[in-house]
Design a protein around this motif. Structure first.
Motif, short mmCIF file in Angstrom:
data_model
loop_
_atom_site.label_atom_id
_atom_site.label_comp_id
_atom_site.label_asym_id
_atom_site.label_seq_id
_atom_site.Cartn_x
_atom_site.Cartn_y
_atom_site.Cartn_z
N ARG A 26 -90.74 -0.02 -30.05
CA ARG A 26 -89.98 1.05 -31.04
C ARG A 26 -91.13 2.10 -30.94
NH1 ARG A 26 -88.88 -2.21 -35.06
NH2 ARG A 26 -87.37 -3.63 -34.15
N GLU A 28 -93.81 2.74 -29.23
CA GLU A 28 -93.98 3.67 -27.88
C GLU A 28 -92.77 4.61 -27.51
OE1 GLU A 28 -94.81 0.65 -25.10
OE2 GLU A 28 -96.69 0.02 -26.02
N SER A 29 -91.58 4.22 -27.72
CA SER A 29 -90.46 4.88 -27.46
C SER A 29 -90.44 6.08 -28.37
CB SER A 29 -89.07 4.21 -27.45
OG SER A 29 -88.62 3.69 -28.74
N ARG A 30 -90.75 6.08 -29.66
CA ARG A 30 -90.96 7.21 -30.45
C ARG A 30 -92.09 7.99 -29.96
NH1 ARG A 30 -90.73 3.63 -35.80
NH2 ARG A 30 -88.48 3.32 -36.08
N ARG A 32 -92.93 8.52 -27.00
CA ARG A 32 -92.28 9.22 -25.70
C ARG A 32 -91.36 10.24 -26.07
NH1 ARG A 32 -92.64 3.87 -23.52
NH2 ARG A 32 -90.40 3.76 -24.07
#
Length: 86
Positions: A26, A28-30, A32
């Motif tokens: 989560r 890492e996705s934020r 990115r």
């Protein structure tokens, strides 16, 4: 320590590992997503234009070009009738 306790400890350990992995994903996705938004603000780009949206619009147009009206069932019946009358 009994075998049941050992299994319970291992299950708890695996559960914790899974939760940590999910949290990392989560985060890492934020990051990115934030980087993508920052790149979208680069000078030289037109405001309000998103390359992803342009691609989606092109796909929709391509999909609509291939559409044909549904065949009329009455036409099929007429063709069959004409074929037997010949």
């Amino acid at each position: 320590m009994g075998i049941k306790d050992q299994f319970q400890d291992k299950a708890n350990e695996l559960k914790d590992q899974a939760q940590h992995a999910a949290n990392r994903g989560r985060d890492e996705s934020r990051e990115r997503g934030q980087q993508g938004r920052e790149q979208g603000r680069e000078p030289g780009r037109e405001p309000g234009r998103d390359p992803g949206r342009e691609r989606g619009g092109q796909e929709r147009e391509r999909g609509q070009q291939g559409r044909r009206p549904a065949p009329d069932p009455m036409d099929e019946l007429r063709d069959e009738r004409d074929r037997f009358q010949s």
